[in-house]
Motif scaffolding. Sequence first.
Motif, PDB file in Angstrom:
ATOM      1  N   PRO A  68       0.823  -1.233  -0.052  1.00 27.33           N
ATOM      2  CA  PRO A  68       0.060  -0.059  -0.194  1.00 27.33           C
ATOM      3  C   PRO A  68       0.662   1.274  -0.013  1.00 27.33           C
ATOM      4  CG  PRO A  68      -0.013  -1.213   2.101  1.00 27.33           C
ATOM      5  CD  PRO A  68       0.696  -2.179   1.344  1.00 27.33           C
ATOM      6  N   ALA A  69       2.182   1.341   0.600  1.00 29.77           N
ATOM      7  CA  ALA A  69       2.911   2.361   0.325  1.00 29.77           C
ATOM      8  C   ALA A  69       3.193   2.923  -0.904  1.00 29.77           C
ATOM      9  CB  ALA A  69       4.402   2.155   1.278  1.00 29.77           C
ATOM     10  N   ASP A  72       0.070   4.793  -1.495  1.00 32.21           N
ATOM     11  CA  ASP A  72       0.075   6.102  -0.850  1.00 32.21           C
ATOM     12  C   ASP A  72       1.151   7.254  -1.263  1.00 32.21           C
ATOM     13  OD1 ASP A  72      -1.640   4.627   0.816  1.00 32.21           O
ATOM     14  OD2 ASP A  72       0.017   4.411   2.196  1.00 32.21           O
ATOM     15  N   ARG A  75      -0.756   8.857  -4.704  1.00 35.77           N
ATOM     16  CA  ARG A  75      -1.839   9.583  -4.328  1.00 35.77           C
ATOM     17  C   ARG A  75      -1.446  10.745  -3.635  1.00 35.77           C
ATOM     18  NH1 ARG A  75      -7.439   8.047  -3.620  1.00 35.77           N
ATOM     19  NH2 ARG A  75      -8.494   9.500  -2.642  1.00 35.77           N
ATOM     20  N   ALA A  76      -0.622  10.822  -2.921  1.00 36.77           N
ATOM     21  CA  ALA A  76       0.023  12.067  -2.225  1.00 36.77           C
ATOM     22  C   ALA A  76       0.601  12.937  -3.018  1.00 36.77           C
ATOM     23  CB  ALA A  76       0.918  11.724  -0.976  1.00 36.77           C
TER      24      ALA A  76
END
Length: 721
Positions: A68-69, A72, A75-76
């Motif tokens: 998931p990192a 993330d 997305r960020a």
Amino acid sequence: MRLAAVAAVVAAATAVAVAVVSSAAASTVAPDGDWAAAAAAVSRQAAAVVDAAGGGDGGGTPSPVPPPAAGDVLRAALEPTATATGAGVTYAVSIGGRVATAGAVGVAVPEHGVPMTIATVTDVGSIGKQFTAFLVHWLADRGELDLDDDVHRYLPWLPLWVAPVSLRHLLHQVSGLRDLFFVLYLGGESVEGPFPRSRMLAAVSWQKRLRFPPGTAWEYSNTNSLLLAEVLEAVAGVPYAELLASVVTRPLGMNATTVYDSAHRVYPGLAQSVAVNISLPVSLGAAPAAIPATIGRLAPIVGPGGILSTPADLLKWATNLDNNTLGGGQQLVSAMRTPYVLRSLNGSEGSTDYSLFGTGYAAGLFPVTLPGVGANATVAAWWHGGTIGGYMSTLLQVPAAGVAVAIQATASQFGVDIPLEAAINAAAAAAPDVLAPLPARPPSPTPPPSPSPAATALPLSVELPRGALDAVAGVWVLAVEGASGDDETVFELQVDCAAPSSGAPREGSTPAQLAAAADGGGDGPRVACRLLADFGPETLTHLTAASATRFIGSPAGVAGGLVLDVSLNGSHPTAAVRVDLTSVGGPSLTGTAHRPAALQLSRATLAAAAGTWSAPEVGATWTLTHRGGGLGVDVRGQEGAIVLSTLLPCCTDATGGWRGAYTSRRLSPLAPTLGDQRAGMAAVARFAPGGHTWALSFTGGGDGRGDFRDISFRRTPPCGT
């Protein structure tokens, strides 16, 4: 490692056309969709782990340990730009050939609030060059063509050049052919809408000479891939779309991928691209556009681009490049990934220390060296991006880590550096034992205390007499703080007088009478005057006088985004200039301007260079007319005349000749829309007194493009002379 410095350059090199803002219909996504129901049914900012059964995008079997990192990180990095522009972005990461994470943020159809999803389709722009290159290598592996064949063997209608241009030259961007879209742009043509392919091919046939001997220099040109697509169809005997489907997309199960080969078809799931809604000229108090403008459909650009796809489908393609099952094996992929070795003019081999990253250019692929784990470790990767009509895409492949990252967005304000760095950092998050993330961006320096644009947008305006405005009008040269010594911007301040609604100056009024009306004298109605700032193409901005020495404007709809504080200082006026257009992807800078007396050319000098000028080599005819302190450039294409900009004087010489700068790094809030992050293309025209020719030399934002260099224009005599 820092790629941001070169990433802004890549945008121009990966672009296959210049976007033109228009009002597009919502039918670009689906013929009869219930958009309100769709918006209610799907989350606006969907982020999901994709699997083959439920993802709906053909993403493959999910990784046993999804990271998931990586999602993330993406997305960020991407969500802020999507939010600021009103656009959408979708992304996916694969590990070992399996989609591990995917997501989407933002809006796919702004007019109807339809959200972006992992199944949304966009145009991937120049990533399509990889597919064209693969098909050429695939036919070569089957013995149906030879990469070292002269292109004339397959396309005998091409002009005869002084040296043969091979298919290999076309594949590696070393042919010496000018980019067809910039050639069309010079001729006043646009690729928006149903632009015929025959016009694109005509832009090639105009080029009677090459920019350099083939194989001796690298210069990115979409003309190369356009010709390769023509060769593919000539050899295979079927349309490009049919060849791609039979060889690549159907065998790989790329069910969401298709060729954009007609502007008159419906492409289900296709997002609309957007651009900042710019209404020019604008004046103080103009509000920023809350809703972006959609961009109209572009002409089919098959070969250089023209591929509609999703990130998950692109990852299937990337996976095959690591384990080719389509024919030719890894030997074919290895040939694609091998950079071209330039040869010197004397025929000896040179190096691969060229192109954007200094690592050469392969066939539709940029080799990139990424930071690995360990003090001196590096990892080989391959990358290409694409921008077309507002769409932006990037595809990064890291075979040593078994990782690939695909990102697709609907606004070119994303640029190239943001998604490229996001892709690298996401790959590092997915393979932390192989790749290291890029260093964090250094914080922006704190500017000296000064009123913010918001604060300077509010003062009451004052009305200045015409004489006070004339005192600051003219051609100015701006030196930007922190820029190199030769990075100067030429701009003009004009006095613009408009009659009030109660009446207008009588027809035939003399300049003196008009000036008197502007100052409140004479018998006619009073004429209101204000300054008009010209910083480049389509950036005319009315300035409001906040005082006798402060003028404030709102370029790109950003209230107070431009502030000029003028100090007349006798015969040497100067001005402090502040620009803040960051809210629409433009520049934020400060600088000091001066008004050289030598650049205030007389009307007679400017009129001597006016007239109609032609450059047959690029099929361009320009009409130069006296406009303010320079020459207006009007170009007549098939769709009628368009206004490019004002050619402002930038320097003079001892012979009485002068050089005019067209944009000359002038500040253009449209520049990010056009693919260049800081400045539009620059050009210099050299005029000799009484001459009948002038040379035009364009450069593009420091990327080394030579498409417009050394183009000779010749005066066209009036009819009957």
